[in-house]
Design an enzyme around this catalytic site. Sequence first.
Site, PDB file in Angstrom:
ATOM      1  N   ASP A  59       0.684  -3.375  -2.939  1.00 32.83           N
ATOM      2  CA  ASP A  59       1.562  -2.796  -1.965  1.00 32.83           C
ATOM      3  C   ASP A  59       2.751  -2.176  -2.868  1.00 32.83           C
ATOM      4  O   ASP A  59       3.461  -2.988  -3.522  1.00 32.83           O
ATOM      5  CB  ASP A  59       2.028  -3.739  -0.976  1.00 32.83           C
ATOM      6  CG  ASP A  59       2.851  -3.174   0.169  1.00 32.83           C
ATOM      7  OD1 ASP A  59       2.790  -1.884   0.415  1.00 32.83           O
ATOM      8  OD2 ASP A  59       3.423  -4.107   0.992  1.00 32.83           O
ATOM      9  N   TYR A  64       6.305   0.384  -2.700  1.00 33.20           N
ATOM     10  CA  TYR A  64       7.824   0.231  -2.064  1.00 33.20           C
ATOM     11  C   TYR A  64       8.395   1.720  -2.281  1.00 33.20           C
ATOM     12  O   TYR A  64       9.123   1.969  -2.796  1.00 33.20           O
ATOM     13  CB  TYR A  64       8.651  -0.602  -2.806  1.00 33.20           C
ATOM     14  CG  TYR A  64       9.591  -1.091  -2.558  1.00 33.20           C
ATOM     15  CD1 TYR A  64       9.786  -1.774  -1.094  1.00 33.20           C
ATOM     16  CD2 TYR A  64      10.794  -1.106  -3.233  1.00 33.20           C
ATOM     17  CE1 TYR A  64      11.004  -2.499  -0.556  1.00 33.20           C
ATOM     18  CE2 TYR A  64      12.132  -1.993  -2.685  1.00 33.20           C
ATOM     19  CZ  TYR A  64      12.120  -2.281  -1.561  1.00 33.20           C
ATOM     20  OH  TYR A  64      13.285  -2.882  -0.893  1.00 33.20           O
ATOM     21  N   HIS A  88      13.696   3.326   2.876  1.00 32.83           N
ATOM     22  CA  HIS A  88      13.493   1.809   3.141  1.00 32.83           C
ATOM     23  C   HIS A  88      14.106   1.219   2.048  1.00 32.83           C
ATOM     24  O   HIS A  88      15.015   0.082   2.333  1.00 32.83           O
ATOM     25  CB  HIS A  88      11.906   1.422   3.263  1.00 32.83           C
ATOM     26  CG  HIS A  88      11.594   0.009   3.274  1.00 32.83           C
ATOM     27  ND1 HIS A  88      11.955  -0.957   4.411  1.00 32.83           N
ATOM     28  CD2 HIS A  88      10.873  -0.867   2.449  1.00 32.83           C
ATOM     29  CE1 HIS A  88      11.619  -2.035   4.140  1.00 32.83           C
ATOM     30  NE2 HIS A  88      11.144  -2.069   2.933  1.00 32.83           N
ATOM     31  N   GLU A 140       5.768  -4.454   9.054  1.00 31.12           N
ATOM     32  CA  GLU A 140       6.107  -3.313   8.216  1.00 31.12           C
ATOM     33  C   GLU A 140       5.125  -1.889   8.444  1.00 31.12           C
ATOM     34  O   GLU A 140       3.810  -2.163   8.227  1.00 31.12           O
ATOM     35  CB  GLU A 140       6.117  -3.496   6.792  1.00 31.12           C
ATOM     36  CG  GLU A 140       7.164  -4.381   6.168  1.00 31.12           C
ATOM     37  CD  GLU A 140       7.357  -4.606   4.946  1.00 31.12           C
ATOM     38  OE1 GLU A 140       6.416  -4.462   4.195  1.00 31.12           O
ATOM     39  OE2 GLU A 140       8.681  -5.131   4.551  1.00 31.12           O
ATOM     40  N   GLU A 159       3.061   1.051   7.415  1.00 30.93           N
ATOM     41  CA  GLU A 159       2.924   1.622   6.196  1.00 30.93           C
ATOM     42  C   GLU A 159       1.453   2.342   6.168  1.00 30.93           C
ATOM     43  O   GLU A 159       0.745   2.437   7.381  1.00 30.93           O
ATOM     44  CB  GLU A 159       2.520   0.392   5.007  1.00 30.93           C
ATOM     45  CG  GLU A 159       3.543  -0.507   4.965  1.00 30.93           C
ATOM     46  CD  GLU A 159       3.498  -1.306   3.655  1.00 30.93           C
ATOM     47  OE1 GLU A 159       2.871  -0.844   2.738  1.00 30.93           O
ATOM     48  OE2 GLU A 159       4.331  -2.344   3.681  1.00 30.93           O
ATOM     49  N   ASP A 211       1.900  -4.573   7.338  1.00 26.15           N
ATOM     50  CA  ASP A 211       2.232  -5.499   6.259  1.00 26.15           C
ATOM     51  C   ASP A 211       2.811  -6.480   7.026  1.00 26.15           C
ATOM     52  O   ASP A 211       4.227  -6.743   6.606  1.00 26.15           O
ATOM     53  CB  ASP A 211       2.793  -4.987   4.931  1.00 26.15           C
ATOM     54  CG  ASP A 211       2.921  -5.841   3.845  1.00 26.15           C
ATOM     55  OD1 ASP A 211       2.342  -6.964   3.795  1.00 26.15           O
ATOM     56  OD2 ASP A 211       4.014  -5.703   2.983  1.00 26.15           O
ATOM     57  N   ARG A 224      10.299 -12.869   6.976  1.00 25.79           N
ATOM     58  CA  ARG A 224      11.712 -12.673   6.123  1.00 25.79           C
ATOM     59  C   ARG A 224      12.311 -13.660   5.519  1.00 25.79           C
ATOM     60  O   ARG A 224      12.624 -13.858   4.554  1.00 25.79           O
ATOM     61  CB  ARG A 224      12.385 -11.968   6.954  1.00 25.79           C
ATOM     62  CG  ARG A 224      11.973 -10.365   7.456  1.00 25.79           C
ATOM     63  CD  ARG A 224      11.493  -9.495   6.417  1.00 25.79           C
ATOM     64  NE  ARG A 224      11.021  -8.309   6.929  1.00 25.79           N
ATOM     65  CZ  ARG A 224      10.499  -7.412   6.194  1.00 25.79           C
ATOM     66  NH1 ARG A 224      10.343  -7.676   4.602  1.00 25.79           N
ATOM     67  NH2 ARG A 224       9.914  -6.367   6.685  1.00 25.79           N
ATOM     68  N   GLN A 262      10.092 -15.280   2.697  1.00 26.29           N
ATOM     69  CA  GLN A 262      10.068 -14.253   1.624  1.00 26.29           C
ATOM     70  C   GLN A 262      11.510 -14.453   1.058  1.00 26.29           C
ATOM     71  O   GLN A 262      11.570 -14.396  -0.202  1.00 26.29           O
ATOM     72  CB  GLN A 262      10.115 -13.004   2.294  1.00 26.29           C
ATOM     73  CG  GLN A 262      10.150 -11.633   1.317  1.00 26.29           C
ATOM     74  CD  GLN A 262      10.026 -10.476   1.779  1.00 26.29           C
ATOM     75  OE1 GLN A 262       9.677 -10.423   3.005  1.00 26.29           O
ATOM     76  NE2 GLN A 262      10.052  -9.272   1.024  1.00 26.29           N
ATOM     77  N   LYS A 276       4.110 -12.876   2.725  1.00 28.04           N
ATOM     78  CA  LYS A 276       3.268 -11.686   3.086  1.00 28.04           C
ATOM     79  C   LYS A 276       1.932 -12.012   3.162  1.00 28.04           C
ATOM     80  O   LYS A 276       0.989 -11.243   3.936  1.00 28.04           O
ATOM     81  CB  LYS A 276       3.406 -10.705   1.953  1.00 28.04           C
ATOM     82  CG  LYS A 276       4.909 -10.303   1.599  1.00 28.04           C
ATOM     83  CD  LYS A 276       5.276  -9.190   2.443  1.00 28.04           C
ATOM     84  CE  LYS A 276       6.406  -8.468   2.113  1.00 28.04           C
ATOM     85  NZ  LYS A 276       6.834  -7.238   2.823  1.00 28.04           N
ATOM     86  N   THR A 332      -2.623  -9.021   6.703  1.00 26.81           N
ATOM     87  CA  THR A 332      -2.122  -7.627   6.620  1.00 26.81           C
ATOM     88  C   THR A 332      -3.299  -6.952   7.377  1.00 26.81           C
ATOM     89  O   THR A 332      -4.248  -7.141   7.207  1.00 26.81           O
ATOM     90  CB  THR A 332      -2.201  -7.180   5.180  1.00 26.81           C
ATOM     91  OG1 THR A 332      -1.360  -7.843   4.504  1.00 26.81           O
ATOM     92  CG2 THR A 332      -1.697  -5.609   5.218  1.00 26.81           C
ATOM     93  N   THR A 338       6.905  -0.002   3.156  1.00 21.70           N
ATOM     94  CA  THR A 338       7.313   0.473   4.366  1.00 21.70           C
ATOM     95  C   THR A 338       7.924   1.929   4.427  1.00 21.70           C
ATOM     96  O   THR A 338       8.662   2.430   3.581  1.00 21.70           O
ATOM     97  CB  THR A 338       8.493  -0.598   4.904  1.00 21.70           C
ATOM     98  OG1 THR A 338       8.079  -1.836   4.773  1.00 21.70           O
ATOM     99  CG2 THR A 338       9.003  -0.370   6.263  1.00 21.70           C
ATOM    100  N   GLU A 346      14.946  -3.639   9.471  1.00 25.07           N
ATOM    101  CA  GLU A 346      15.994  -2.349   9.381  1.00 25.07           C
ATOM    102  C   GLU A 346      16.513  -2.034  10.785  1.00 25.07           C
ATOM    103  O   GLU A 346      17.650  -1.548  10.938  1.00 25.07           O
ATOM    104  CB  GLU A 346      15.345  -1.187   8.549  1.00 25.07           C
ATOM    105  CG  GLU A 346      15.080  -1.640   7.224  1.00 25.07           C
ATOM    106  CD  GLU A 346      14.061  -0.458   6.868  1.00 25.07           C
ATOM    107  OE1 GLU A 346      12.688  -0.898   6.919  1.00 25.07           O
ATOM    108  OE2 GLU A 346      14.308   0.632   6.363  1.00 25.07           O
TER     109      GLU A 346
HETATM  110 CA    CA Z   1       5.202  -3.942   2.394  1.00 26.53          CA
END
Ligand code: CA
Length: 426
Positions: A132, A134, A139, A205, A207, A239, A243, A246, A259, A263, A356, A370
Amino acid sequence: MNTTPRTFVAVPADSHFPIRNLPYGVFRPIMGGPPRVGVAIGESVLDLAVLAEAGLLDGRYLSGVGVFRRASLNALMALGRPAWREARELVTRLLSADEPRLRDNQALRDAALVPQASVEMLLPAEVGDYTDFYSSREHATNVGVMFRGPDAALQPNWLHLPVGYHGRASSLVPGGVDVRRPCGQTRPDDGAPPLFGPSRQMDFELEIGAFIGPGNTLGEPIGIDRAEEHIFGLVLVNDWSARDIQKWEYVPLGPFLGKSFATSVSPWVVTLDALEPFRCAAPVQDPPPLPYLRTSGPQGIDLCLEVWLQGGRMAAPERITATNARHLYWSLAQQVAHHTVNGCNLRTGDLLASGTISGPTRESRGSLLELAWRGAEPFELPGGERRTFLEDGDRVTMTGWCQGDGFRVGFGELSARVLPAHQAVP
Ligand code: CA
Protein backbone atom coordinates in the site's frame (compact mmCIF):
# COMPACT_ATOMS: atom_id res chain seq x y z
CA MET A 1 -8.89 5.41 -36.54
CA ASN A 2 -11.09 4.20 -33.70
CA THR A 3 -14.69 3.47 -34.54
CA THR A 4 -17.32 2.95 -31.90
CA PRO A 5 -17.98 -0.78 -31.55
CA ARG A 6 -21.61 -1.75 -31.04
CA THR A 7 -22.74 -4.91 -29.33
CA PHE A 8 -25.83 -7.09 -29.67
CA VAL A 9 -25.97 -7.40 -25.87
CA ALA A 10 -28.32 -4.96 -24.15
CA VAL A 11 -26.25 -2.36 -22.29
CA PRO A 12 -28.10 0.32 -20.25
CA ALA A 13 -27.00 3.88 -21.05
CA ASP A 14 -25.49 4.45 -17.61
CA SER A 15 -23.82 1.02 -17.41
CA HIS A 16 -20.21 0.84 -16.22
CA PHE A 17 -19.69 -2.09 -18.55
CA PRO A 18 -20.12 -1.12 -22.22
CA ILE A 19 -18.20 -2.95 -24.92
CA ARG A 20 -15.36 -0.43 -24.59
CA ASN A 21 -14.64 -1.63 -21.05
CA LEU A 22 -14.63 -5.46 -20.87
CA PRO A 23 -13.24 -5.85 -17.33
CA TYR A 24 -12.19 -9.29 -16.10
CA GLY A 25 -13.41 -11.08 -13.01
CA VAL A 26 -13.70 -14.52 -11.45
CA PHE A 27 -17.22 -15.78 -10.82
CA ARG A 28 -19.17 -18.81 -9.68
CA PRO A 29 -22.82 -19.46 -10.52
CA ILE A 30 -24.97 -19.16 -7.42
CA MET A 31 -26.63 -22.44 -8.46
CA GLY A 32 -23.26 -24.18 -8.25
CA GLY A 33 -20.31 -25.05 -10.44
CA PRO A 34 -16.60 -24.31 -10.42
CA PRO A 35 -15.18 -20.78 -10.58
CA ARG A 36 -14.13 -19.44 -13.96
CA VAL A 37 -13.04 -16.21 -15.66
CA GLY A 38 -15.58 -13.85 -17.15
CA VAL A 39 -15.94 -10.41 -18.66
CA ALA A 40 -18.66 -7.93 -17.64
CA ILE A 41 -20.88 -6.66 -20.46
CA GLY A 42 -23.93 -4.62 -19.51
CA GLU A 43 -25.76 -6.56 -16.81
CA SER A 44 -24.31 -9.90 -17.93
CA VAL A 45 -21.15 -11.90 -17.44
CA LEU A 46 -19.55 -13.40 -20.53
CA ASP A 47 -18.16 -16.82 -19.56
CA LEU A 48 -14.75 -17.01 -21.22
CA ALA A 49 -14.26 -20.66 -20.27
CA VAL A 50 -17.32 -21.59 -22.34
CA LEU A 51 -16.16 -19.49 -25.29
CA ALA A 52 -12.62 -20.91 -25.18
CA GLU A 53 -13.94 -24.47 -25.10
CA ALA A 54 -16.12 -23.65 -28.12
CA GLY A 55 -12.94 -22.70 -29.96
CA LEU A 56 -13.86 -19.01 -30.16
CA LEU A 57 -10.87 -17.60 -28.29
CA ASP A 58 -8.07 -19.07 -30.34
CA GLY A 59 -5.20 -16.83 -31.30
CA ARG A 60 -1.45 -16.59 -31.39
CA TYR A 61 -1.14 -16.21 -27.61
CA LEU A 62 -4.34 -17.75 -26.28
CA SER A 63 -4.65 -21.05 -28.17
CA GLY A 64 -4.27 -24.03 -25.89
CA VAL A 65 -3.17 -22.11 -22.80
CA GLY A 66 -6.30 -22.84 -20.76
CA VAL A 67 -6.32 -19.64 -18.72
CA PHE A 68 -10.09 -19.21 -18.34
CA ARG A 69 -11.38 -22.25 -16.46
CA ARG A 70 -9.54 -21.10 -13.38
CA ALA A 71 -10.31 -19.80 -9.90
CA SER A 72 -8.11 -16.71 -10.42
CA LEU A 73 -6.91 -14.38 -13.16
CA ASN A 74 -3.26 -15.18 -12.42
CA ALA A 75 -2.69 -17.42 -15.45
CA LEU A 76 -4.13 -14.77 -17.78
CA MET A 77 -2.21 -12.02 -15.98
CA ALA A 78 1.07 -13.91 -16.42
CA LEU A 79 0.72 -14.03 -20.22
CA GLY A 80 1.51 -10.32 -20.65
CA ARG A 81 0.10 -7.45 -22.61
CA PRO A 82 0.20 -8.93 -26.16
CA ALA A 83 -2.05 -11.77 -24.96
CA TRP A 84 -4.33 -9.36 -23.09
CA ARG A 85 -4.70 -7.28 -26.25
CA GLU A 86 -5.47 -10.40 -28.27
CA ALA A 87 -8.15 -11.43 -25.77
CA ARG A 88 -9.65 -7.94 -25.85
CA GLU A 89 -9.81 -7.98 -29.65
CA LEU A 90 -11.34 -11.47 -29.79
CA VAL A 91 -13.98 -10.70 -27.16
CA THR A 92 -14.81 -7.33 -28.75
CA ARG A 93 -15.34 -9.06 -32.10
CA LEU A 94 -17.52 -11.82 -30.61
CA LEU A 95 -19.75 -9.25 -28.90
CA SER A 96 -20.03 -6.99 -31.94
CA ALA A 97 -23.47 -6.37 -33.42
CA ASP A 98 -22.32 -7.47 -36.89
CA GLU A 99 -20.60 -10.69 -35.77
CA PRO A 100 -22.96 -13.73 -35.95
CA ARG A 101 -20.96 -16.52 -34.26
CA LEU A 102 -22.22 -15.81 -30.75
CA ARG A 103 -25.13 -13.52 -31.66
CA ASP A 104 -26.96 -16.17 -33.70
CA ASN A 105 -26.10 -19.25 -31.64
CA GLN A 106 -28.84 -19.31 -29.00
CA ALA A 107 -27.52 -22.38 -27.18
CA LEU A 108 -24.08 -20.84 -26.90
CA ARG A 109 -25.54 -17.50 -25.79
CA ASP A 110 -27.53 -19.25 -23.07
CA ALA A 111 -24.39 -20.97 -21.84
CA ALA A 112 -21.96 -18.06 -22.18
CA LEU A 113 -24.00 -14.96 -21.29
CA VAL A 114 -25.32 -15.17 -17.74
CA PRO A 115 -26.95 -12.44 -15.63
CA GLN A 116 -24.60 -10.85 -13.12
CA ALA A 117 -27.40 -11.29 -10.58
CA SER A 118 -27.03 -15.08 -10.93
CA VAL A 119 -23.34 -15.27 -10.05
CA GLU A 120 -21.11 -14.76 -7.04
CA MET A 121 -18.01 -12.68 -7.68
CA LEU A 122 -14.79 -13.92 -6.08
CA LEU A 123 -11.46 -12.30 -5.32
CA PRO A 124 -10.05 -11.80 -8.84
CA ALA A 125 -6.50 -12.92 -8.14
CA GLU A 126 -4.41 -15.07 -5.90
CA VAL A 127 -2.41 -12.33 -4.24
CA GLY A 128 1.03 -13.23 -2.93
CA ASP A 129 1.94 -9.76 -1.73
CA TYR A 130 -0.04 -6.60 -1.15
CA THR A 131 1.71 -3.23 -0.96
CA ASP A 132 0.00 0.00 0.00
CA PHE A 133 1.43 3.33 -1.11
CA TYR A 134 0.65 6.82 0.15
CA SER A 135 0.53 8.64 -3.17
CA SER A 136 -2.03 11.42 -2.64
CA ARG A 137 -0.39 14.68 -1.64
CA GLU A 138 -3.69 16.03 -0.35
CA HIS A 139 -4.23 12.98 1.87
CA ALA A 140 -0.66 12.99 3.20
CA THR A 141 -0.93 16.72 3.85
CA ASN A 142 -4.29 16.44 5.65
CA VAL A 143 -3.01 13.65 7.91
CA GLY A 144 0.26 15.51 8.48
CA VAL A 145 -1.55 18.71 9.48
CA MET A 146 -3.74 16.79 11.92
CA PHE A 147 -0.89 14.97 13.62
CA ARG A 148 2.11 17.31 13.22
CA GLY A 149 0.71 20.73 12.34
CA PRO A 150 0.80 22.67 9.06
CA ASP A 151 4.52 23.48 9.15
CA ALA A 152 5.66 19.83 9.11
CA ALA A 153 2.70 18.28 7.29
CA LEU A 154 4.73 16.42 4.66
CA GLN A 155 7.70 14.38 5.87
CA PRO A 156 11.03 15.34 4.20
CA ASN A 157 11.02 12.20 1.99
CA TRP A 158 7.47 12.57 0.65
CA LEU A 159 8.16 14.68 -2.46
CA HIS A 160 11.15 12.49 -3.41
CA LEU A 161 9.72 8.97 -3.37
CA PRO A 162 6.36 7.16 -3.29
CA VAL A 163 6.13 6.14 0.37
CA GLY A 164 4.62 2.69 0.99
CA TYR A 165 4.41 -0.23 3.39
CA HIS A 166 3.90 -3.96 3.06
CA GLY A 167 0.28 -4.87 3.70
CA ARG A 168 -1.29 -8.23 4.42
CA ALA A 169 -2.46 -10.33 1.45
CA SER A 170 -4.26 -13.03 3.44
CA SER A 171 -7.01 -10.69 4.62
CA LEU A 172 -7.94 -9.31 1.19
CA VAL A 173 -11.64 -9.93 0.57
CA PRO A 174 -13.87 -9.33 -2.44
CA GLY A 175 -16.62 -6.74 -2.35
CA GLY A 176 -19.82 -8.00 -0.75
CA VAL A 177 -18.01 -9.71 2.11
CA ASP A 178 -18.88 -7.87 5.32
CA VAL A 179 -16.05 -6.75 7.55
CA ARG A 180 -15.88 -7.24 11.31
CA ARG A 181 -14.81 -4.42 13.57
CA PRO A 182 -11.43 -5.45 15.00
CA CYS A 183 -10.42 -5.63 18.63
CA GLY A 184 -7.00 -4.50 19.66
CA GLN A 185 -4.77 -2.48 21.90
CA THR A 186 -5.27 1.28 22.06
CA ARG A 187 -4.24 4.11 24.31
CA PRO A 188 -6.99 6.76 24.22
CA ASP A 189 -5.46 8.62 27.18
CA ASP A 190 -1.79 9.47 26.66
CA GLY A 191 -1.31 9.63 30.42
CA ALA A 192 -2.81 6.23 31.20
CA PRO A 193 -1.95 2.59 30.38
CA PRO A 194 -3.22 1.07 27.13
CA LEU A 195 -6.60 -0.67 26.91
CA PHE A 196 -7.92 -3.69 25.01
CA GLY A 197 -11.27 -3.77 23.24
CA PRO A 198 -13.15 -3.10 19.99
CA SER A 199 -11.73 -0.29 17.89
CA ARG A 200 -13.71 2.93 18.35
CA GLN A 201 -12.19 4.62 15.32
CA MET A 202 -12.88 2.31 12.39
CA ASP A 203 -12.48 4.06 9.05
CA PHE A 204 -12.45 3.42 5.32
CA GLU A 205 -9.79 4.51 2.84
CA LEU A 206 -10.75 5.13 -0.79
CA GLU A 207 -7.98 3.79 -3.03
CA ILE A 208 -7.32 2.23 -6.39
CA GLY A 209 -5.13 -0.85 -6.76
CA ALA A 210 -3.02 -2.21 -9.61
CA PHE A 211 -2.68 -5.94 -10.24
CA ILE A 212 0.74 -7.04 -11.47
CA GLY A 213 0.85 -9.13 -14.64
CA PRO A 214 4.28 -10.53 -15.47
CA GLY A 215 6.68 -10.09 -12.57
CA ASN A 216 10.42 -9.41 -12.53
CA THR A 217 13.40 -11.55 -11.61
CA LEU A 218 14.85 -10.97 -8.16
CA GLY A 219 17.67 -8.47 -8.49
CA GLU A 220 16.46 -6.98 -11.78
CA PRO A 221 14.53 -3.72 -11.39
CA ILE A 222 11.72 -2.74 -13.74
CA GLY A 223 12.66 0.44 -15.60
CA ILE A 224 10.02 3.13 -15.47
CA ASP A 225 9.49 3.11 -19.24
CA ARG A 226 8.50 -0.58 -19.05
CA ALA A 227 6.54 -0.36 -15.81
CA GLU A 228 3.05 -0.32 -17.31
CA GLU A 229 3.78 -3.50 -19.31
CA HIS A 230 3.72 -5.18 -15.89
CA ILE A 231 0.27 -3.86 -14.87
CA PHE A 232 -2.72 -6.02 -15.84
CA GLY A 233 -5.43 -3.66 -14.65
CA LEU A 234 -6.98 -1.69 -11.82
CA VAL A 235 -9.56 -2.23 -9.10
CA LEU A 236 -11.15 -0.16 -6.33
CA VAL A 237 -9.69 -0.83 -2.89
CA ASN A 238 -11.11 -0.07 0.55
CA ASP A 239 -8.18 -0.17 2.95
CA TRP A 240 -10.20 -0.44 6.17
CA SER A 241 -8.31 1.16 9.03
CA ALA A 242 -8.65 1.17 12.82
CA ARG A 243 -7.22 4.59 13.60
CA ASP A 244 -6.95 4.10 17.35
CA ILE A 245 -5.08 0.79 17.00
CA GLN A 246 -2.91 2.30 14.26
CA LYS A 247 -2.02 5.39 16.30
CA TRP A 248 -0.71 3.40 19.27
CA GLU A 249 1.06 0.59 17.37
CA TYR A 250 2.68 2.26 14.36
CA VAL A 251 5.82 3.65 16.03
CA PRO A 252 8.45 2.97 14.70
CA LEU A 253 7.72 0.30 12.07
CA GLY A 254 4.46 1.49 10.54
CA PRO A 255 0.93 0.10 10.13
CA PHE A 256 0.24 -3.44 11.37
CA LEU A 257 -2.94 -4.72 13.09
CA GLY A 258 -4.77 -1.45 12.52
CA LYS A 259 -4.84 -2.37 8.81
CA SER A 260 -4.50 -6.14 8.47
CA PHE A 261 -7.97 -7.16 9.70
CA ALA A 262 -9.45 -6.68 6.19
CA THR A 263 -8.93 -4.95 2.85
CA SER A 264 -11.77 -5.03 0.31
CA VAL A 265 -11.17 -5.28 -3.44
CA SER A 266 -13.73 -4.68 -6.20
CA PRO A 267 -14.40 -7.80 -8.29
CA TRP A 268 -13.97 -6.39 -11.81
CA VAL A 269 -10.44 -5.62 -13.03
CA VAL A 270 -10.43 -2.79 -15.59
CA THR A 271 -7.51 -3.12 -17.98
CA LEU A 272 -5.09 -0.32 -18.79
CA ASP A 273 -6.12 -0.69 -22.44
CA ALA A 274 -9.71 0.20 -21.50
CA LEU A 275 -8.46 3.17 -19.47
CA GLU A 276 -6.08 4.45 -22.16
CA PRO A 277 -8.54 7.04 -23.62
CA PHE A 278 -8.82 8.61 -20.14
CA ARG A 279 -5.17 9.25 -19.48
CA CYS A 280 -4.46 12.81 -18.37
CA ALA A 281 -1.70 14.92 -16.94
CA ALA A 282 -0.74 14.12 -13.35
CA PRO A 283 0.18 16.92 -10.90
CA VAL A 284 3.48 18.65 -11.70
CA GLN A 285 6.26 17.15 -9.60
CA ASP A 286 8.41 19.77 -7.94
CA PRO A 287 11.16 19.07 -7.08
CA PRO A 288 11.69 16.82 -10.11
CA PRO A 289 12.17 13.21 -9.00
CA LEU A 290 15.43 11.30 -9.42
CA PRO A 291 16.02 9.91 -12.95
CA TYR A 292 14.73 6.40 -12.15
CA LEU A 293 11.33 7.96 -11.32
CA ARG A 294 11.14 10.32 -14.30
CA THR A 295 8.29 9.67 -16.71
CA SER A 296 7.07 10.96 -20.02
CA GLY A 297 3.55 11.14 -21.39
CA PRO A 298 0.32 11.51 -19.43
CA GLN A 299 0.65 9.68 -16.11
CA GLY A 300 -2.75 10.42 -14.58
CA ILE A 301 -6.12 8.75 -15.09
CA ASP A 302 -9.28 10.86 -15.18
CA LEU A 303 -11.23 8.49 -12.96
CA CYS A 304 -14.18 9.82 -10.92
CA LEU A 305 -14.43 8.21 -7.49
CA GLU A 306 -17.22 8.31 -4.92
CA VAL A 307 -17.95 6.94 -1.46
CA TRP A 308 -21.50 6.40 -0.25
CA LEU A 309 -22.42 5.69 3.38
CA GLN A 310 -25.63 4.13 4.68
CA GLY A 311 -26.13 3.87 8.43
CA GLY A 312 -28.37 1.23 9.92
CA ARG A 313 -31.23 3.74 10.36
CA MET A 314 -30.88 5.49 7.00
CA ALA A 315 -33.42 4.78 4.25
CA ALA A 316 -30.87 5.27 1.46
CA PRO A 317 -27.13 5.72 1.08
CA GLU A 318 -25.69 9.24 1.09
CA ARG A 319 -22.71 10.32 -0.98
CA ILE A 320 -20.01 11.58 1.36
CA THR A 321 -16.98 11.82 -0.97
CA ALA A 322 -16.51 12.74 -4.62
CA THR A 323 -12.94 12.89 -5.88
CA ASN A 324 -10.77 11.84 -8.82
CA ALA A 325 -7.73 9.60 -9.26
CA ARG A 326 -6.12 12.33 -11.39
CA HIS A 327 -5.09 14.03 -8.12
CA LEU A 328 -2.58 11.25 -7.35
CA TYR A 329 0.91 12.75 -7.17
CA TRP A 330 2.84 9.50 -7.68
CA SER A 331 1.82 7.46 -10.74
CA LEU A 332 1.36 3.72 -11.20
CA ALA A 333 4.59 3.54 -13.21
CA GLN A 334 6.51 5.36 -10.50
CA GLN A 335 5.15 2.99 -7.86
CA VAL A 336 6.30 -0.06 -9.87
CA ALA A 337 9.72 1.44 -10.65
CA HIS A 338 10.30 2.45 -7.03
CA HIS A 339 9.07 -0.88 -5.63
CA THR A 340 11.61 -2.80 -7.74
CA VAL A 341 14.54 -0.36 -7.85
CA ASN A 342 16.30 -2.26 -5.04
CA GLY A 343 15.86 -5.53 -6.94
CA CYS A 344 12.70 -6.59 -5.10
CA ASN A 345 10.72 -8.98 -7.29
CA LEU A 346 7.05 -8.41 -7.98
CA ARG A 347 5.06 -11.54 -8.81
CA THR A 348 1.98 -12.13 -10.91
CA GLY A 349 -1.12 -11.24 -8.92
CA ASP A 350 0.61 -8.86 -6.51
CA LEU A 351 -1.56 -5.89 -5.60
CA LEU A 352 -0.16 -2.36 -5.39
CA ALA A 353 -2.67 0.06 -3.88
CA SER A 354 -2.39 3.82 -4.30
CA GLY A 355 -3.05 5.02 -0.78
CA THR A 356 -6.09 7.11 0.15
CA ILE A 357 -7.12 9.41 -2.69
CA SER A 358 -8.13 12.84 -1.47
CA GLY A 359 -8.70 15.93 -3.57
CA PRO A 360 -8.24 19.62 -2.81
CA THR A 361 -11.70 20.26 -1.34
CA ARG A 362 -13.41 19.11 1.83
CA GLU A 363 -15.94 17.06 -0.21
CA SER A 364 -13.11 15.21 -1.95
CA ARG A 365 -11.46 13.74 1.16
CA GLY A 366 -11.04 9.97 0.88
CA SER A 367 -11.39 8.88 4.53
CA LEU A 368 -13.56 9.65 7.56
CA LEU A 369 -10.42 10.65 9.43
CA GLU A 370 -10.18 13.61 7.07
CA LEU A 371 -13.91 14.21 6.47
CA ALA A 372 -14.56 14.56 10.22
CA TRP A 373 -11.07 15.97 10.87
CA ARG A 374 -9.96 13.40 13.45
CA GLY A 375 -13.32 13.61 15.19
CA ALA A 376 -13.24 17.39 15.63
CA GLU A 377 -15.80 18.10 12.89
CA PRO A 378 -18.53 15.43 12.97
CA PHE A 379 -20.77 15.53 9.95
CA GLU A 380 -24.50 15.14 9.71
CA LEU A 381 -26.27 12.45 7.73
CA PRO A 382 -29.95 12.22 6.74
CA GLY A 383 -32.17 10.86 9.51
CA GLY A 384 -30.34 12.81 12.19
CA GLU A 385 -27.27 10.55 12.31
CA ARG A 386 -23.80 12.01 12.89
CA ARG A 387 -20.45 10.43 12.16
CA THR A 388 -16.86 10.82 13.20
CA PHE A 389 -15.91 7.21 12.50
CA LEU A 390 -17.83 4.15 11.27
CA GLU A 391 -20.54 2.56 13.38
CA ASP A 392 -21.70 -1.05 13.41
CA GLY A 393 -24.17 -1.68 10.59
CA ASP A 394 -22.75 1.07 8.38
CA ARG A 395 -22.52 0.13 4.72
CA VAL A 396 -19.64 1.72 2.80
CA THR A 397 -19.97 1.65 -0.99
CA MET A 398 -17.25 2.89 -3.32
CA THR A 399 -17.68 3.40 -7.03
CA GLY A 400 -15.56 4.77 -9.85
CA TRP A 401 -15.82 5.44 -13.56
CA CYS A 402 -14.23 7.28 -16.44
CA GLN A 403 -16.71 9.51 -18.24
CA GLY A 404 -16.70 9.24 -22.04
CA ASP A 405 -18.91 11.07 -24.50
CA GLY A 406 -22.21 9.33 -23.79
CA PHE A 407 -20.74 6.28 -22.06
CA ARG A 408 -18.81 5.24 -18.97
CA VAL A 409 -15.92 2.89 -18.45
CA GLY A 410 -16.48 1.93 -14.83
CA PHE A 411 -15.49 -0.32 -11.97
CA GLY A 412 -18.99 -1.13 -10.69
CA GLU A 413 -19.32 -1.06 -6.92
CA LEU A 414 -17.22 -2.10 -3.96
CA SER A 415 -19.59 -2.46 -1.02
CA ALA A 416 -19.40 -3.94 2.46
CA ARG A 417 -21.05 -3.56 5.84
CA VAL A 418 -19.38 -3.14 9.23
CA LEU A 419 -20.21 -6.03 11.56
CA PRO A 420 -19.98 -5.64 15.34
CA ALA A 421 -16.78 -6.80 17.02
CA HIS A 422 -16.60 -10.25 18.50
CA GLN A 423 -16.79 -10.15 22.25
CA ALA A 424 -13.38 -8.89 23.24
CA VAL A 425 -11.10 -11.58 24.67
CA PRO A 426 -8.51 -9.97 26.96
CA1 CA B 1 -4.08 2.91 2.87
